[in-house]
Structure formats: structure tokens, C-alpha cells
Design a protein around this motif. Structure first.
Motif, short mmCIF file in Angstrom:
data_model
loop_
_atom_site.label_atom_id
_atom_site.label_comp_id
_atom_site.label_asym_id
_atom_site.label_seq_id
_atom_site.Cartn_x
_atom_site.Cartn_y
_atom_site.Cartn_z
N LEU B 5 0.85 -1.20 0.00
CA LEU B 5 0.00 0.00 0.00
C LEU B 5 0.88 1.24 0.00
N VAL B 44 0.15 -5.27 3.23
CA VAL B 44 -1.22 -5.67 3.59
C VAL B 44 -1.32 -7.17 3.32
N ARG B 48 -6.39 -9.03 3.31
CA ARG B 48 -6.60 -7.61 3.65
C ARG B 48 -7.16 -7.43 5.07
N ASN B 50 -5.59 -6.69 7.73
CA ASN B 50 -4.96 -5.58 8.48
C ASN B 50 -5.15 -4.23 7.78
N LEU B 51 -5.93 -4.22 6.70
CA LEU B 51 -6.04 -2.99 5.89
C LEU B 51 -6.67 -1.84 6.68
N THR B 52 -7.79 -2.11 7.34
CA THR B 52 -8.48 -1.02 8.05
C THR B 52 -7.61 -0.46 9.17
N ILE B 55 -4.84 1.66 7.58
CA ILE B 55 -5.36 2.95 7.10
C ILE B 55 -5.58 3.91 8.27
N TYR B 70 -5.32 5.79 -1.17
CA TYR B 70 -4.19 4.86 -1.22
C TYR B 70 -4.24 4.01 -2.48
N LEU B 72 -3.16 0.21 -3.89
CA LEU B 72 -2.87 -1.15 -3.43
C LEU B 72 -2.40 -1.95 -4.64
#
Lengths: 154, 165
Positions: B5, B44, B48, B50-52, B55, B70, B72
Motif C-alpha cells: 500500500l 497488507v 486484507r 490488516n487494511l483497516t 489505514i 491509497y 494497493l
């Protein structure tokens, strides 16, 4: 208006012009307060309605860099000032018709910051005429937010 | 396969009408500003998950609440370009998220161009709205991912948070 008042008015406009000119070389990043927006907010606090008028005129100047115009619109949306709310919202709505896509996007972000459902019709029209798919999606995101805000208020 | 990311500005990647097929804006390179021939990115996981959190950590690192744009890109695509990836701890208020930071190192101008083209062709460029970001930062504080005192004072003030929250 007296000669002295005219002179004062001119000096204020020059102050804004200088700020916009210096900002040309500044790098703007989401989430980071720029030197430009910090200074603009100070001028706005001092000049109120007059600031919106001066800014509106400057935004029509083709020599002003679109990124600076965009940062200005974001700043306009973030300012917390009830007296100038309508004037600022209308400036942002008008900017949805700007020729530069980044300016149209930033106008949308400014309206998102204001979170005023009264901007819904202007956003709907902007989405209908927008040719860039991604920008249409970004404006739609703002519209969805304002529709949700309207539902909360009712 | 995991993703990498990079925080970007979405309008710089818009396909403007004057661009030919396959072309992208020169302004996109502003989003890929290198320092010491390195570019800061974040890993990431492939689902996904761990994405939130990532961010939110990035947004909590600023000095004002804002939308977060972002890009990805599949890690495999970056590896195919031949870019070397180094694990270097990040610097956000969320210590766990900092472990997901990576540097793309030894970047030549040609590799940077390949990376930009890969983002344009294969990446997804998304936006999380400011209103959602504000909610995510509050949730992260409640979840104990970081504390109000870890935030920059300007951001805490704008979120109307105090160290007692």
C-alpha cells in the motif's frame, strides 16, 4: 468609499495574491495542514465575508495553479464559521463546474467537510455531467455522505 | 499473495481525457517521491485483514482529520519489476501497524517508472472519506491500538479529544 479605504482594500487583495503566489511551490498532502491553509485560515478569521469574496475572485484567475485552488477549496470547507456558511457552500458548489478535475474533486471534499445536505442538488448535477468515471465515484461518495446526514437530521 | 500500500492522491491518477491509452499523468510521480532512492510503503496481508487498521494508523499520523487515498498493488507485481523490499519499522501512533512498514530500496528512475505504470495498470486506487476516518480513529483509541497522547496535538484538538478520553 474613501481613498484611504480603497487603499486598504487593495492592500488586502495583494496580501491574498501574494499568499496564492507563494503556495505555487508548496506540496499538499492529505492529512497534513499546509503552511498555505494555515495562513489562509488566519486571513479568513480576520476578513470573514470579504475573504470569501476575494478568494472567489482569485479562483477565477487562470494564473492560479489548480492545486492551490484545490487546497483553497478544502480549506474553505473546513473553516468553522456559521456567518459565512452559505457563501462558502455556494463557492464550493460553483467550483464543481471548474475545468480542472482536481479542483472539482477538492470542491467535493470541501462540501464533504461542511456536511450540509443543502449541497445535494448541486452534487447530483455535478455527477450527472462528470465525464471522468473515478471523479464521478468520488463525488458520489460525498453525495452518499450528505444523504446519510440528511436522514440523520430528519 | 500480500499487497503493498502507498498513500497517494487519487486525482493524480485520474485517466484525464487528453491521455492516450495506457498513459497516466506525470503528476502521479508526485505521489512516488523517493528519498535516498527509497520509497515508503506498507504491507497488507493477502486477505486484507490488516487494511483497516493500517489505514487508521496512517490517518492518525497526520495533523488534521482528512480523507485517505491509497494505492494497493499485488506484491508479486512489484517483485516482477525486480524491486528490492526491505523491512523497516514505520512511524505511526500504532506500534503494531508500524511492523507492516516496508521500504522499496535501490530504486532507479526506470524502476520507479515501472512501478508507477504497474500501479496504473494493475493497482487499485481507493479513498476512505474523512467522516469514516474520524470514526476509525475513535474506534482505534477505544480498542487500545494507540492513545490520544500518541496523536499530534493538532489532530487531537481537531477531533476534540483530550488525554482523559
Amino acid at each position: 468609499m474613501s481613498a484611504r479605504e480603497r487603499e486598504y482594500q487593495t492592500s488586502i487583495v495583494v496580501e491574498y495574491q501574494n499568499l496564492f503566489s507563494i503556495a505555487r511551490d508548496e506540496y499538499f498532502e492529505d492529512g497534513i495542514e499546509s503552511d498555505f491553509s494555515t495562513e489562509l485560515a488566519k486571513l479568513f478569521q480576520r476578513d470573514g465575508h470579504q475573504a470569501v469574496d476575494i478568494i472567489a475572485n482569485l479562483l477565477n484567475d487562470k494564473h492560479v495553479n489548480p492545486e492551490v485552488v484545490g487546497e483553497t477549496l478544502r480549506c474553505i470547507g473546513e473553516i468553522e464559521n456559521a456567518d459565512t456558511h452559505l457563501q462558502r457552500r455556494l463557492l464550493l458548489e460553483n467550483s464543481l463546474r471548474h475545468s480542472s478535475p482536481i479542483v472539482r474533486d477538492r470542491a467535493g471534499l470541501g462540501l464533504a467537510s461542511m456536511d450540509d445536505p443543502a449541497a445535494i442538488p448541486a452534487l447530483e448535477q455535478a455527477i450527472a455531467r462528470e465525464q471522468i468515471v473515478q471523479l464521478r465515484e468520488d463525488l458520489q461518495q460525498v453525495l452518499d455522505q450528505l444523504i446519510a446526514t440528511q436522514a440523520e437530521q430528519n | 499473495m500480500p499487497f503493498l500500500l502507498r498513500k497517494v492522491t487519487r486525482p493524480k491518477w485520474y485517466p484525464l481525457p487528453w491521455l492516450a491509452d495506457g498513459e497516466f499523468q506525470a503528476d502521479a510521480f508526485v505521489d512516488l517521491r523517493t528519498r535516498d532512492n527509497k520509497l515508503s510503503v506498507w504491507q497488507v496481508d493477502d486477505e486484507r485483514k490488516n487494511l483497516t487498521r493500517l489505514i487508521t494508523a496512517l490517518a492518525a499520523n497526520g495533523n488534521k482529520p482528512d480523507n485517505l487515498d491509497y494505492a494497493l498493488l499485488d506484491l508479486q507485481v512489484i517483485q516482477a519489476i525486480g524491486i528490492t523490499i526491505a523491512t523497516v519499522n514505520g512511524d505511526t501512533p500504532d506500534k503494531a501497524a508500524n511492523m507492516w512498514h516496508r521500504d522499496l530500496v535501490e530504486l532507479s528512475a526506470a524502476r520507479l517508472f515501472d512501478l508507477a505504470r504497474a500501479i496504473h495498470q494493475h493497482g487499485s486506487i481507493e479513498r476512505i472519506p474523512k467522516k469514516q476516518i474520524i470514526g476509525l480513529i475513535h474506534q482505534s483509541i477505544e480498542a487500545g491500538h494507540f492513545e490520544v497522547s500518541d496523536l499530534k496535538p493538532d489532530l487531537a484538538n481537531k477531533l476534540r479529544l483530550s488525554t482523559n478520553d
